[in-house]
Design a protein around this motif. Structure first.
Motif, short mmCIF file in Angstrom:
data_model
loop_
_atom_site.label_atom_id
_atom_site.label_comp_id
_atom_site.label_asym_id
_atom_site.label_seq_id
_atom_site.Cartn_x
_atom_site.Cartn_y
_atom_site.Cartn_z
N ASP A 77 -25.01 93.99 52.09
CA ASP A 77 -25.68 95.17 52.81
C ASP A 77 -24.74 96.11 53.05
OD1 ASP A 77 -28.32 93.75 52.05
OD2 ASP A 77 -28.44 93.30 54.08
N THR A 78 -23.80 95.92 53.72
CA THR A 78 -22.98 96.77 54.24
C THR A 78 -21.85 97.12 53.26
OG1 THR A 78 -23.02 95.88 56.45
CG2 THR A 78 -20.93 97.05 56.15
N TYR A 79 -20.85 96.36 52.65
CA TYR A 79 -19.79 96.64 51.79
C TYR A 79 -20.13 96.58 50.24
CZ TYR A 79 -17.40 95.43 56.24
OH TYR A 79 -17.13 95.43 57.23
N VAL A 80 -21.03 96.23 49.73
CA VAL A 80 -21.45 95.93 48.44
C VAL A 80 -22.66 96.85 47.95
CG1 VAL A 80 -21.85 94.51 46.46
CG2 VAL A 80 -20.32 93.70 48.47
N GLU A 81 -24.02 96.50 48.34
CA GLU A 81 -25.02 97.28 47.81
C GLU A 81 -25.03 98.83 48.59
OE1 GLU A 81 -29.32 97.20 49.07
OE2 GLU A 81 -28.67 95.47 47.98
N ASN A 82 -25.01 99.74 47.50
CA ASN A 82 -24.97 101.13 47.78
C ASN A 82 -23.29 101.69 47.94
OD1 ASN A 82 -26.38 103.44 47.87
ND2 ASN A 82 -26.91 103.65 50.03
N VAL A 83 -22.41 100.80 47.93
CA VAL A 83 -20.96 101.21 47.58
C VAL A 83 -20.64 100.85 46.31
CG1 VAL A 83 -18.75 100.65 48.66
CG2 VAL A 83 -20.73 100.66 50.13
N ILE A 84 -20.78 99.63 45.81
CA ILE A 84 -20.44 99.41 44.22
C ILE A 84 -21.29 99.84 43.50
CG2 ILE A 84 -19.54 97.48 42.74
CD1 ILE A 84 -18.27 96.23 45.47
N TYR A 85 -22.78 99.60 43.73
CA TYR A 85 -23.74 99.86 43.09
C TYR A 85 -24.95 100.26 43.90
CZ TYR A 85 -25.73 95.22 44.57
OH TYR A 85 -26.14 94.38 45.20
N PRO A 86 -25.98 101.13 43.39
CA PRO A 86 -26.99 101.72 44.03
C PRO A 86 -28.06 100.59 44.17
CG PRO A 86 -26.59 102.99 41.99
CD PRO A 86 -25.60 101.77 41.96
N PRO A 87 -28.70 100.47 45.37
CA PRO A 87 -29.61 99.61 45.74
C PRO A 87 -30.83 99.38 44.75
CG PRO A 87 -29.72 101.38 47.30
CD PRO A 87 -28.60 101.57 46.40
N GLN A 88 -31.08 100.46 43.92
CA GLN A 88 -32.16 100.00 42.83
C GLN A 88 -32.08 99.41 41.89
OE1 GLN A 88 -31.17 103.12 43.61
NE2 GLN A 88 -30.70 104.43 41.90
N TYR A 89 -30.55 98.96 41.58
CA TYR A 89 -30.15 97.94 40.47
C TYR A 89 -30.09 96.81 40.92
CZ TYR A 89 -29.61 102.25 38.08
OH TYR A 89 -30.12 103.50 37.06
N LEU A 90 -30.38 96.52 42.35
CA LEU A 90 -30.04 94.92 42.77
C LEU A 90 -30.49 93.94 41.85
CD1 LEU A 90 -29.46 93.22 45.21
CD2 LEU A 90 -32.04 93.30 45.86
N HIS A 91 -31.80 93.91 41.19
CA HIS A 91 -32.07 92.79 40.46
C HIS A 91 -31.12 92.80 39.06
CE1 HIS A 91 -35.35 91.78 43.10
NE2 HIS A 91 -35.75 93.21 43.19
N GLU A 92 -30.87 93.93 38.63
CA GLU A 92 -29.95 94.02 37.49
C GLU A 92 -28.82 93.46 37.80
OE1 GLU A 92 -31.92 96.40 38.26
OE2 GLU A 92 -33.24 96.95 36.69
N VAL A 93 -27.94 93.74 38.74
CA VAL A 93 -26.72 93.29 39.18
C VAL A 93 -26.55 91.71 39.42
CG1 VAL A 93 -24.93 93.31 40.88
CG2 VAL A 93 -25.91 95.54 40.22
#
Length: 122
Positions: A79-95
């Motif tokens: 949540d802190t270092y990857v999501e919304n930093v490396i990829y946007p949160p709306q692409y969580l399932h795709e990632v």
């Protein structure tokens, strides 16, 4: 100061573990027995995400952060270092699906390499 260094070391270890979970299966192409270490890492990674378990590395970083006078992580490492930093949160399932595909492809390639070696030995 030493707790900040420890915090950074744990952070680097966490990124290395995450990279190993996603890419470590490619090591099986050269060293087939590495599959067991990678399988354990993938199972742990899936459990941490699916069952919301606290990773010991996150716990260690939070401990070092508190000792250094900083606030613990809001959420977790991802949540802190990857999501919304490396990829946007709306692409969580795709990632997540892409990571699973990379792991499965690495295992399939490792299996193919293992089969080739066995055929050459015969």
């Amino acid at each position: 100061m030493p707790y900040r260094v420890l915090m950074t070391a744990v952070l680097v270890a966490h990124f290395a573990f995450l990279a190993y979970v996603v890419l470590g299966g490619f090591l099986t192409w050269r060293w087939p027995r590495a599959i067991w270490f990678h399988l354990a890492a993938v199972v742990w990674g899936v459990l941490v995400v699916a069952a919301s378990l606290e990773c010991p590395l996150t716990w260690a970083e939070d401990w070092a952060r508190r000792r250094a006078g900083e606030a613990p992580l809001a959420g977790g490492f991802i949540d802190t270092y990857v999501e919304n930093v490396i990829y946007p949160p709306q692409y969580l399932h795709e990632v997540r699906a892409l990571c699973a595909l990379v792991v499965l492809a690495s295992w399939a390639g490792g299996y193919a390499a293992w089969r080739r070696r066995r055929q050459v030995r015969r």
